[in-house]
Design a protein around this motif. Structure first.
Motif, PDB file in Angstrom:
ATOM      1  N   GLY A 172      -5.997  -8.554   6.511  1.00 48.95           N
ATOM      2  CA  GLY A 172      -5.236  -9.501   5.705  1.00 48.95           C
ATOM      3  C   GLY A 172      -5.017  -9.017   4.289  1.00 48.95           C
ATOM      4  N   LEU A 173      -6.057  -8.412   3.687  1.00 49.86           N
ATOM      5  CA  LEU A 173      -5.917  -7.876   2.332  1.00 49.86           C
ATOM      6  C   LEU A 173      -4.858  -6.778   2.287  1.00 49.86           C
ATOM      7  CD1 LEU A 173      -9.627  -7.681   1.098  1.00 49.86           C
ATOM      8  CD2 LEU A 173      -7.769  -8.993   0.046  1.00 49.86           C
ATOM      9  N   HIS A 174      -4.885  -5.905   3.293  1.00 46.79           N
ATOM     10  CA  HIS A 174      -3.890  -4.834   3.309  1.00 46.79           C
ATOM     11  C   HIS A 174      -2.487  -5.416   3.485  1.00 46.79           C
ATOM     12  CE1 HIS A 174      -1.426  -1.567   5.071  1.00 46.79           C
ATOM     13  NE2 HIS A 174      -2.034  -0.855   4.137  1.00 46.79           N
ATOM     14  N   GLY A 175      -2.360  -6.437   4.344  1.00 49.32           N
ATOM     15  CA  GLY A 175      -1.056  -7.064   4.521  1.00 49.32           C
ATOM     16  C   GLY A 175      -0.511  -7.620   3.220  1.00 49.32           C
ATOM     17  N   GLU A 176      -1.394  -8.206   2.414  1.00 47.46           N
ATOM     18  CA  GLU A 176      -0.964  -8.743   1.126  1.00 47.46           C
ATOM     19  C   GLU A 176      -0.575  -7.624   0.167  1.00 47.46           C
ATOM     20  OE1 GLU A 176      -0.073 -11.490  -1.918  1.00 47.46           O
ATOM     21  OE2 GLU A 176      -0.177 -11.594   0.281  1.00 47.46           O
ATOM     22  N   LEU A 177      -1.309  -6.502   0.204  1.00 52.83           N
ATOM     23  CA  LEU A 177      -0.939  -5.345  -0.621  1.00 52.83           C
ATOM     24  C   LEU A 177       0.450  -4.835  -0.252  1.00 52.83           C
ATOM     25  CD1 LEU A 177      -4.203  -3.187  -0.838  1.00 52.83           C
ATOM     26  CD2 LEU A 177      -2.996  -4.286  -2.729  1.00 52.83           C
ATOM     27  N   ARG A 190       2.831  -6.546   1.187  1.00 54.60           N
ATOM     28  CA  ARG A 190       3.832  -7.530   0.782  1.00 54.60           C
ATOM     29  C   ARG A 190       4.174  -7.391  -0.695  1.00 54.60           C
ATOM     30  NH1 ARG A 190       4.603 -12.148  -1.692  1.00 54.60           N
ATOM     31  NH2 ARG A 190       2.456 -12.291  -2.431  1.00 54.60           N
ATOM     32  N   ARG A 191       3.141  -7.229  -1.512  1.00 54.11           N
ATOM     33  CA  ARG A 191       3.388  -7.119  -2.947  1.00 54.11           C
ATOM     34  C   ARG A 191       4.068  -5.803  -3.308  1.00 54.11           C
ATOM     35  NH1 ARG A 191      -1.336 -10.172  -6.358  1.00 54.11           N
ATOM     36  NH2 ARG A 191      -1.479 -12.017  -5.011  1.00 54.11           N
ATOM     37  N   GLU A 225       7.775  -6.282  -2.308  1.00 56.20           N
ATOM     38  CA  GLU A 225       8.497  -7.431  -2.834  1.00 56.20           C
ATOM     39  C   GLU A 225       9.738  -6.949  -3.570  1.00 56.20           C
ATOM     40  OE1 GLU A 225       6.128 -11.478  -4.166  1.00 56.20           O
ATOM     41  OE2 GLU A 225       6.222  -9.750  -5.476  1.00 56.20           O
ATOM     42  N   ILE A 264      -0.418 -11.063  10.607  1.00 52.78           N
ATOM     43  CA  ILE A 264       0.146  -9.983   9.808  1.00 52.78           C
ATOM     44  C   ILE A 264      -0.629  -8.703  10.043  1.00 52.78           C
ATOM     45  CG2 ILE A 264       0.500  -9.167   7.449  1.00 52.78           C
ATOM     46  CD1 ILE A 264       0.952 -12.026   6.618  1.00 52.78           C
TER      47      ILE A 264
END
Length: 495
Positions: free
Chosen positions: A126-131, A133-134, A137, A4
């Motif tokens: 990875g942290l930025h990818g999760e941000l 994604r959220r 959403e 990601i």
């Protein structure tokens, strides 16, 4: 597949960051410093540093000089892929810090140097990818959902609600398992699933937020033990799920995409249960004898009234030359589904959406609830501001709904007056007049009733709270991921 956030900025072409990292990678392979490479191409090392860090886009003449000095071609320098995993992470992190989302967090710039470990870069990216994604959403508001419904209905109307590519996919699958004609049995459905590499398992502990769950690791498709009790044809649940895989659906990227996928999967299931190859001759023969009837499709293929009505609208315009409209309406008069290409005017809100609107109480789809024989189709002519329409309607009670008539829906199919000559039931004498959207048609109480009760009534409304909230977030709106994963874990046989 890359991790990601670790991709080039544009698919298939290089950007300045990637070009810079390729130059730096080749320079270090030769053991050169920036000053040594600068001397070879006649440029200052500080200028080349800007190029390597993606801060300056090199001109073609500089690219040629760099390629010659490094012993490669210009094409090699312009490759779209980063030269290494480490470079890919550094590029991804550089892009992160240039993004609007990162800027909105008001965080300091984190410089990446030789001592920054690859693990740290993995974590940051990875942290930025999760941000991201959220942040992206789906949390569609009712307005967004209505807009998506309207746009999809317009697309369906433009193609007469006919999808030849889905018809072809369904027909190919039926031929692959040797199904000829008649209703689709559970045995044939199991063969269809098996042909696609799946096994079907009926369970009594399926998460309440889903109609089915597919275990892609073990190719197992789980459906409720009693789908009929939930208001669904058990066959349809399996076929719709298979449709997502046959049609190549991936995780929806928004509510509109989610809705489109559902429509396509529903169409696919109906095309399997009522195949075009056999249904069209049946309908054409009935039209030739002026005996068209949606109920004949329902009975010939053992499907629900709604599936038969849907399927009729798929085939009627393309194969029979008939403009049509379809409605599924709650007993309260609220429209849940509707489609038209015959000029009938559905009630709509300011955005043009019709779902959630209340249909005129004089239309066939509502009058049917007061018909004396609820088991028989009800036919009626309705004069409207846009013309006269003939409709056939049927009350479709949800299986397992008990005696609570609030769960009743009516399903109706109609055509303009000029086309009623092809249908059974055209001799009906039932007729009504609708002046909607004129207020005096059915939305304003009769004068005498209003005079007697205005100011003396205080009804307690049944609040439809779900209409006020955003749609549940998630890739698949409303699905509880934890429940689904726990379910799959409980049924996993691989250990």
């Amino acid at each position: 597949m890359t991790a990601i956030g670790v991709t080039s900025a544009t698919s298939g072409s290089a950007d300045s960051l990637t070009v810079g990292r390729r130059i730096r990678h080749l320079r270090r392979e030769k053991g050169w410093t920036l000053e040594q490479l600068g001397a070879a191409v006649g440029r200052a090392g500080s200028q080349l540093s800007l190029v390597e860090n993606g801060r300056r886009e090199p001109r073609l003449d500089l690219l040629r000089s760099l390629a010659e000095a490094l012993g490669v071609t210009v094409t090699d320098l312009l490759g779209a892929e980063p030269p290494s995993r480490r470079d890919a992470l550094e590029i991804a992190w550089e892009r992160v810090q240039r993004s609007p989302l990162y800027a909105s967090l008001h965080l300091p710039e984190v410089k990446v140097g030789p001592r920054t470990s690859t693990e740290v870069l993995e974590a940051l990216v990875g942290l930025h990818g999760e941000l991201v994604r959220r942040a992206t959403e789906q949390a569609a508001t009712p307005e967004e959902a209505r807009r998506a419904n309207r746009e999809l209905r317009e697309q369906m109307r433009a193609r007469d609600n006919y999808y030849p590519e889905i018809e072809q996919a369904a027909d190919g699958l039926l031929q692959a398992v040797g199904h000829g004609a008649g209703p689709l049995s559970q045995r044939v459905i199991a063969e269809l699933a098996g042909h696609l590499g799946f096994t079907v398992h009926r369970v009594d502990d399926l998460p309440r937020s889903v109609r089915s769950v597919t275990d892609l690791r073990n190719s197992r498709l789980y459906v409720p033990l009693d789908a009929n009790g939930l208001g669904h044809d058990a066959r349809t649940v399996v076929l719709q799920t298979l449709g997502h895989f046959v049609l190549g659906h991936s995780d929806p990227d928004g509510y509109a995409d989610f809705l489109r996928q559902r429509v396509e999967a529903n169409y696919f299931a109906a095309a399997l249960m009522v195949p075009e190859r056999t249904a069209v001759p049946l309908l054409a023969g009935a039209k030739a004898h002026r005996e068209l009837d949606v109920e004949d499709l329902r009975d010939a293929y053992a499907v629900s009234q709604e599936t038969a009505a849907h399927r009729f609208t798929n085939l009627a315009t393309r194969h029979l030359g008939l403009p049509v409209h379809f409605m599924r309406v709650h007993r309260s008069g609220v429209i849940h589904k509707a489609y038209e290409n015959d000029g009938v005017r559905f009630p709509s809100d300011a955005t043009g959406a019709i779902e959630g609107q209340t249909v005129c109480r004089h239309w066939t789809v509502r009058v049917v609830f007061g018909a004396t024989d609820g088991s028989a189709p009800y036919r009626q002519y309705t004069d409207t501001p846009t013309g006269t329409y003939w409709c056939t309607a049927h009350v479709d009670r949800r299986p397992g709904a008990g005696t609570d008539d609030t769960d009743d829906f009516s399903v109706a199919v109609g055509v303009p007056y000029a086309h009623v000559k092809w249908f059974r039931g055209r001799e009906t004498t039932e007729r009504s007049t609708s002046r909607c959207p004129e207020e005096t048609c059915c939305r304003r109480p009769p004068t005498e009733l209003a005079r007697r009760w205005d100011g003396y009534a205080w009804p307690s409304a049944r609040a439809q709270s779900h209409l006020l909230a955003t749609l549940p977030p998630g890739t698949f709106p409303g699905v509880d991921d934890t429940e689904v994963f726990e379910f799959l874990q409980a049924h996993d046989t691989t250990g």
